[in-house]
Motif scaffolding. Sequence first.
Motif, PDB file in Angstrom:
ATOM      1  N   TRP A 174      18.846   8.710  47.546  1.00 27.39           N
ATOM      2  CA  TRP A 174      19.570   9.863  47.732  1.00 27.39           C
ATOM      3  C   TRP A 174      18.879  10.833  48.824  1.00 27.39           C
ATOM      4  N   GLY A 175      19.090  10.977  49.999  1.00 28.69           N
ATOM      5  CA  GLY A 175      19.049  11.897  50.933  1.00 28.69           C
ATOM      6  C   GLY A 175      17.619  11.491  51.693  1.00 28.69           C
ATOM      7  N   ARG A 176      17.253  10.400  51.595  1.00 30.46           N
ATOM      8  CA  ARG A 176      16.062   9.756  52.252  1.00 30.46           C
ATOM      9  C   ARG A 176      15.988   9.619  53.629  1.00 30.46           C
ATOM     10  N   ARG A 177      14.959   9.858  54.189  1.00 28.11           N
ATOM     11  CA  ARG A 177      14.858   9.832  55.671  1.00 28.11           C
ATOM     12  C   ARG A 177      13.566   8.728  56.224  1.00 28.11           C
ATOM     13  N   VAL A 178      13.757   7.934  56.998  1.00 27.66           N
ATOM     14  CA  VAL A 178      12.920   6.986  57.334  1.00 27.66           C
ATOM     15  C   VAL A 178      13.015   7.262  59.088  1.00 27.66           C
ATOM     16  N   ILE A 179      11.530   7.719  59.296  1.00 25.34           N
ATOM     17  CA  ILE A 179      11.453   7.642  60.844  1.00 25.34           C
ATOM     18  C   ILE A 179      10.397   6.511  61.556  1.00 25.34           C
ATOM     19  N   ILE A 180      11.206   5.686  62.532  1.00 21.67           N
ATOM     20  CA  ILE A 180      10.473   4.659  62.978  1.00 21.67           C
ATOM     21  C   ILE A 180      10.038   4.835  64.496  1.00 21.67           C
ATOM     22  N   THR A 261      17.032  18.366  63.201  1.00 22.58           N
ATOM     23  CA  THR A 261      18.376  18.268  62.508  1.00 22.58           C
ATOM     24  C   THR A 261      18.786  17.253  61.416  1.00 22.58           C
ATOM     25  N   THR A 262      17.884  16.080  61.528  1.00 25.38           N
ATOM     26  CA  THR A 262      18.423  14.898  60.669  1.00 25.38           C
ATOM     27  C   THR A 262      17.052  14.380  60.083  1.00 25.38           C
ATOM     28  N   GLY A 263      15.915  14.652  60.400  1.00 27.33           N
ATOM     29  CA  GLY A 263      14.725  13.780  59.999  1.00 27.33           C
ATOM     30  C   GLY A 263      14.078  14.419  58.666  1.00 27.33           C
ATOM     31  N   ARG A 264      14.535  15.340  57.981  1.00 28.18           N
ATOM     32  CA  ARG A 264      13.700  15.782  56.818  1.00 28.18           C
ATOM     33  C   ARG A 264      14.669  15.407  55.388  1.00 28.18           C
ATOM     34  N   GLN A 269      10.106  16.891  54.445  1.00 26.19           N
ATOM     35  CA  GLN A 269       9.512  16.148  55.476  1.00 26.19           C
ATOM     36  C   GLN A 269      10.071  14.613  55.435  1.00 26.19           C
ATOM     37  N   PRO A 270       9.932  13.801  56.420  1.00 24.48           N
ATOM     38  CA  PRO A 270      10.434  12.317  56.359  1.00 24.48           C
ATOM     39  C   PRO A 270       9.828  11.729  55.041  1.00 24.48           C
ATOM     40  N   VAL A 332       2.948  12.262  54.449  1.00 27.26           N
ATOM     41  CA  VAL A 332       4.166  11.661  54.527  1.00 27.26           C
ATOM     42  C   VAL A 332       3.581   9.973  54.469  1.00 27.26           C
ATOM     43  N   PRO A 333       4.098   9.160  53.477  1.00 27.24           N
ATOM     44  CA  PRO A 333       3.768   7.790  53.646  1.00 27.24           C
ATOM     45  C   PRO A 333       3.865   7.140  54.836  1.00 27.24           C
ATOM     46  N   THR A 334       2.785   6.608  55.507  1.00 29.64           N
ATOM     47  CA  THR A 334       3.012   6.113  56.894  1.00 29.64           C
ATOM     48  C   THR A 334       2.227   4.778  56.838  1.00 29.64           C
ATOM     49  N   MET A 335       3.139   4.010  57.893  1.00 31.08           N
ATOM     50  CA  MET A 335       2.816   2.397  57.972  1.00 31.08           C
ATOM     51  C   MET A 335       2.291   2.172  59.349  1.00 31.08           C
ATOM     52  N   PHE A 336       1.559   1.313  59.678  1.00 30.46           N
ATOM     53  CA  PHE A 336       1.683   0.730  60.979  1.00 30.46           C
ATOM     54  C   PHE A 336       2.541  -0.631  60.691  1.00 30.46           C
ATOM     55  N   ARG A 337       3.541  -0.749  61.917  1.00 27.72           N
ATOM     56  CA  ARG A 337       4.380  -2.032  61.570  1.00 27.72           C
ATOM     57  C   ARG A 337       3.762  -2.981  62.436  1.00 27.72           C
ATOM     58  N   ALA A 338       3.274  -4.257  61.669  1.00 24.83           N
ATOM     59  CA  ALA A 338       2.373  -5.335  62.613  1.00 24.83           C
ATOM     60  C   ALA A 338       3.415  -5.888  63.466  1.00 24.83           C
ATOM     61  N   MET A 339       2.719  -6.274  64.862  1.00 27.47           N
ATOM     62  CA  MET A 339       3.462  -6.366  65.951  1.00 27.47           C
ATOM     63  C   MET A 339       4.123  -7.803  65.811  1.00 27.47           C
ATOM     64  N   THR A 340       5.233  -7.610  66.660  1.00 26.62           N
ATOM     65  CA  THR A 340       5.964  -9.236  66.880  1.00 26.62           C
ATOM     66  C   THR A 340       5.432  -9.804  68.175  1.00 26.62           C
ATOM     67  N   VAL A 341       5.640 -11.011  68.309  1.00 31.01           N
ATOM     68  CA  VAL A 341       5.290 -11.821  69.393  1.00 31.01           C
ATOM     69  C   VAL A 341       6.551 -12.358  70.064  1.00 31.01           C
ATOM     70  N   HIS A 342       6.483 -12.937  71.184  1.00 31.07           N
ATOM     71  CA  HIS A 342       7.526 -13.426  71.884  1.00 31.07           C
ATOM     72  C   HIS A 342       8.416 -14.683  71.060  1.00 31.07           C
ATOM     73  N   ARG A 343       9.338 -15.017  71.349  1.00 31.53           N
ATOM     74  CA  ARG A 343       9.841 -16.353  70.863  1.00 31.53           C
ATOM     75  C   ARG A 343       9.056 -17.394  71.197  1.00 31.53           C
ATOM     76  N   GLU A 344       8.902 -17.514  72.581  1.00 33.75           N
ATOM     77  CA  GLU A 344       8.123 -18.593  73.090  1.00 33.75           C
ATOM     78  C   GLU A 344       6.708 -17.613  73.275  1.00 33.75           C
ATOM     79  N   SER A 345       5.990 -18.054  72.565  1.00 41.69           N
ATOM     80  CA  SER A 345       4.567 -17.375  72.287  1.00 41.69           C
ATOM     81  C   SER A 345       3.494 -18.102  72.691  1.00 41.69           C
TER      82      SER A 345
END
Length: 438
Positions: A174-180, A261-264, A269-270, A332-345
């Motif tokens: 309840w009340g959680r906020r995620v920033i990406i 307005t919305t991020g806390r 904090q987020p 604030v718990p912070t993570m690097f989101r591992a990158m995605t490659v292209h469909r034909e990669s």
Amino acid sequence: MLSAPGCTTRFAISIFIACCACLFIVIFIFSESFSKASWDYAQKAQDKIGSAINKHASPTEVYNCADPYRRPGYLYIDPDDYKNTRWIPYTQEFLDGDVPSYAEYPAPGGMDVFFNRTEVEPAFLQSTSNPQQWMQLALAEDKRRGNAVQVEMKKQKAAHFAEMKDDGGLGWLWGRRVIILGDSVDRFMIQFLCEEFGRGMRQPKPHTTATCAIPTLNLTLIHWHFPGSFTYKPEWWWMEDMEEVAFEERWESMWAPLLETTGRGPTGQPDLLLWQNGLWDQRALWEAAEAHFGEEDPMGERKRQLVWQEIRFVAARTKKMVRRLSERFPDVPTMFRAMTVHRESDATDASIYELDRLSRAVAEQADHEVFEWGRIITSLSMLYKDQTHPGKGPGSWLWSNMILEYLARSAGYGDSARSPYFDGWDACHSYLAGWGGR
Ligand SMILES: *[C@@H]1O[C@H](CO)[C@@H](O)[C@H](O)[C@H]1NC(C)=O
Ligand SMILES: *[C@@H]1O[C@H](CO)[C@@H](O)[C@H](O)[C@H]1NC(C)=O
């Protein structure tokens, strides 16, 4: 000539030295065997802990702090229902499991061996080591709460559900906020999560920000569009309708207002922050080289490694951005989101892997953890909806479950069976802050 007393003294001294030497040798032998014994003892104790969990047990496993999404595993995709998609980490039970008859050598009775699509055995599919199926829980509770109020879906607000906030064991949400902080891949994932709950994501203008609010759970996900590391909008920029490029400018003009307005969340904090910046940097570095060298030049070729100046540039810029996250959002718990490659990669994506490794190093230095979703789906091109974006389905379902899992950790969901993993971010963070070993 030596006097008798002098001779006696010398004799006494030699005896004394000899005794000392003997004593020294005895002590040496003793201490050697003692320290060997204590070493053996330590080894045995180590083996005992190790064999209970893993032959090469790391502190992560000893303290029940392993992050299942960062363990090697198998992505189970149910062909009949993507909502059963789950990550199955390879546990010791799996590795030490029975040898199936079809893997026996020699093949029994000269039998032809070929494989059928069978269900994963329940012991592995339902293993307690697998991450929680949060989306199933959250959707069921969302439906129940939605039915309990007499308010049209479009008019629902969090206030309508405040009395039910602890129901279904989801009080922690309840009340959680995620920033990406990321690109359209992240934005589509937010949109798909929102759609699972029958909600629409809002976007004031393309490539700025986006918001998904789920009032039944008072859960909000925010997207900050991050168009790469460039410090200004160059002449050769390929997108017309983008005024600010530098993150410093975007921060003030579009990101910070939305944060206020919305991020806390409940802490002011987020509750969870993700960042990533692969595809836009890749494109910008291609475009810059094409504009200045032409496609005939090896620099203008897209199938190339990044050059060292590009590495240095992106490292400096990413580091600055990440430092700002740490300064503005301490604790604030912070993570690097591992990158995605292209469909034909192919070799064109060499630069993505290079940017990914660079970000992992920056993340590690900043004490951030790694959100491995991008690596888990690498090469699963059938999960893509176009050349760049993973689509709605198993990939987005996995993403949503991962977001909720990390949010549960951040919020201190407190599952005793997995303790201390869900006892707040800090409980296991020191074991998980590394770059990930990928
Ligand atoms: C796959 O199914 C066929 C037909 O039922 C069976 O003969 C074969 O042994 C199965 N393969 C394995 C590995 O179980
Ligand atoms: C919803 O969450 C926000 C952020 O945590 C909080 O400020 C607000 O009071 C919550 N709304 C209700 C109705 O509880």
